[in-house]
Design a protein around this motif. Sequence first.
Motif, PDB file in Angstrom:
ATOM      1  N   ILE A 108       1.339   7.488   5.239  1.00 24.67           N
ATOM      2  CA  ILE A 108       1.408   6.143   4.799  1.00 24.67           C
ATOM      3  C   ILE A 108       1.952   5.414   6.124  1.00 24.67           C
ATOM      4  O   ILE A 108       3.258   5.857   6.537  1.00 24.67           O
ATOM      5  CB  ILE A 108       2.510   5.953   3.713  1.00 24.67           C
ATOM      6  N   PRO A 109       1.523   4.339   6.456  1.00 26.31           N
ATOM      7  CA  PRO A 109       1.748   3.757   7.565  1.00 26.31           C
ATOM      8  C   PRO A 109       3.533   2.911   7.275  1.00 26.31           C
ATOM      9  O   PRO A 109       3.904   2.651   6.166  1.00 26.31           O
ATOM     10  CB  PRO A 109       0.999   2.439   7.740  1.00 26.31           C
ATOM     11  N   SER A 110       4.117   2.981   8.386  1.00 31.26           N
ATOM     12  CA  SER A 110       5.571   2.546   8.393  1.00 31.26           C
ATOM     13  C   SER A 110       5.835   0.959   7.894  1.00 31.26           C
ATOM     14  O   SER A 110       6.585   0.769   6.939  1.00 31.26           O
ATOM     15  CB  SER A 110       6.134   2.432   9.684  1.00 31.26           C
ATOM     16  N   TRP A 111       4.632  -0.016   8.224  1.00 37.35           N
ATOM     17  CA  TRP A 111       4.665  -1.075   7.522  1.00 37.35           C
ATOM     18  C   TRP A 111       4.699  -1.273   6.065  1.00 37.35           C
ATOM     19  O   TRP A 111       5.371  -2.069   5.297  1.00 37.35           O
ATOM     20  CB  TRP A 111       3.498  -2.204   8.322  1.00 37.35           C
ATOM     21  N   THR A 115       7.774  -2.760   3.923  1.00 34.93           N
ATOM     22  CA  THR A 115       7.484  -3.631   2.845  1.00 34.93           C
ATOM     23  C   THR A 115       7.910  -3.364   1.376  1.00 34.93           C
ATOM     24  O   THR A 115       8.726  -4.192   0.736  1.00 34.93           O
ATOM     25  CB  THR A 115       6.124  -3.941   2.601  1.00 34.93           C
ATOM     26  N   LEU A 116       7.845  -2.200   1.149  1.00 35.96           N
ATOM     27  CA  LEU A 116       8.514  -1.564  -0.184  1.00 35.96           C
ATOM     28  C   LEU A 116       9.849  -1.673  -0.037  1.00 35.96           C
ATOM     29  O   LEU A 116      10.522  -2.059  -1.095  1.00 35.96           O
ATOM     30  CB  LEU A 116       8.092   0.019  -0.233  1.00 35.96           C
ATOM     31  N   ILE A 117      10.590  -1.287   1.004  1.00 33.42           N
ATOM     32  CA  ILE A 117      12.123  -1.424   0.861  1.00 33.42           C
ATOM     33  C   ILE A 117      12.587  -2.934   0.980  1.00 33.42           C
ATOM     34  O   ILE A 117      13.588  -3.049   0.452  1.00 33.42           O
ATOM     35  CB  ILE A 117      12.527  -0.650   2.303  1.00 33.42           C
TER      36      ILE A 117
END
Length: 140
Positions: A108-111, A115-117
């Motif tokens: 899963i990409p870091s972006w 965004t989720l955090i």
Amino acid sequence: MNNNQKIRVFLDEETVPFAEFSPPVKFVLDTTKIPDGKHKLKIVALSTSGKEGTKTVPFVVRNGPSIDVVGLQAGDIVTDQVTVTLNSYGSERNDFFLIRGSETPKGIPSWVWATLISFVGFALFYFIMYWDSDHYQSFF
């Protein structure tokens, strides 16, 4: 129709191809018969007009167990006694697992994580700042 297209496949520096096909082709390269290490796959294609094209694909074969060495690296200068930890592990699975219709699996990409955090953080901030029981009335 006369189809003179040919694809010849060479391994490493061999002068004799180990396979010759008419395009398009899909074949299985059995790496269990190739020794571990660096190799090159050279593909030579001949068009119907007689023009030749080549492509070289370097790859590494690692069929044997993976070996980890902790405590000693290439080029180290050592004196006295050196503690070296060795670990070897491999997977001798005989089943064949093929995912059809999907691309190369990736993490899963870091972006997405950022965004989720951010969303969860904002939701917690909003909940803490604006939670007041006076704004909510009971239906009973």
